[in-house]
Scaffold this motif. Structure first.
Motif: not given
Length: 209
Positions: A73-78, A80-84, A89-92, A98-108
């Motif tokens: 999860l932390g890597q996914a967020v990192s 996403a904000i790399l080029h914001a 833009d960083r907040f968005r 964060f939302f998409r990680y769990y949307a794509d990985n509901p078992r997590d």
């Protein structure tokens, strides 16, 4: 910290990985309460005694599985904000990642809330493990608070903003994963995006005053 027995070598790490992969399947099937070291050992083709060379308890195994999920999860967020560049833009980017990680990985999400056949009730893995896991979750969410501060929020306000984003995302994900959101004719991603836009607009408006 999540304590690990001092067993060195690539072979030992490979064994740990196999045990963790098997354990996750057992937890998904039986939940934390229903799982046993014996079942995890059988699923990973080891004896229960062999498991103790790597993990002291099933709670220690669950903590390792969850810690790996939070690291992803932390890597996914990192990423996403790399080029914001701008705070908004960083907040968005952080909130939606964060939302998409769990949307794509509901078992997590189930794993994080201990919902593998466990229902919605308090759980813990021991004070030290809980502190480590909570710190990992907060680290993944921190870019949201950081962007909030850059948008003018005070430190404590930014921390509450991080919690609010987490709660909003979790609620929408619960509705989406259970199919309940269909009764409202709504879209969880669209509602999350709406929340993010509204939050950013509120912060920018406060900066103007």
């Amino acid at each position: 910290m999540v304590k690990r027995p001092k067993i060195g070598g690539q072979k030992a790490e490979l064994k740990r990985g196999l045990i963790l992969d098997a354990a996750r399947k057992v937890f998904e099937a039986d939940g934390l309460d229903g799982a046993s070291l014996r079942a995890i050992a059988a699923a990973s083709d080891y004896t229960p005694a062999a498991l103790y060379f790597h993990f002291e308890s099933k709670e220690a195994i669950y903590a390792e599985v969850l810690l790996a999920s939070l690291a992803n999860l932390g890597q996914a967020v990192s990423r996403a904000i790399l080029h914001a560049r701008e705070p908004a833009d960083r907040f968005r980017a952080a909130a939606m990642a964060f939302f998409r990680y769990y949307a794509d990985n509901p078992r997590d999400l189930d794993l994080g809330f201990y919902l593998f056949r466990g229902g919605m009730r308090p759980h813990g893995l021991g004070k030290e493990r809980d502190e480590t896991l909570n710190a990992a979750l907060e680290a993944a969410l921190h870019p949201i608070a950081e962007a909030g501060q850059a948008l003018g929020a005070r430190r404590e306000e930014a921390k509450l903003l991080m919690v609010d984003t987490f709660a909003h995302a979790a609620g929408l994900l619960l509705l989406a994963h259970t199919g309940r959101i269909r009764m409202f004719g709504a879209s969880a991603p669209h509602l999350m995006e709406r929340f993010v836009r509204s939050t950013i607009a509120t912060l920018i408006e406060k900066q103007k005053k």
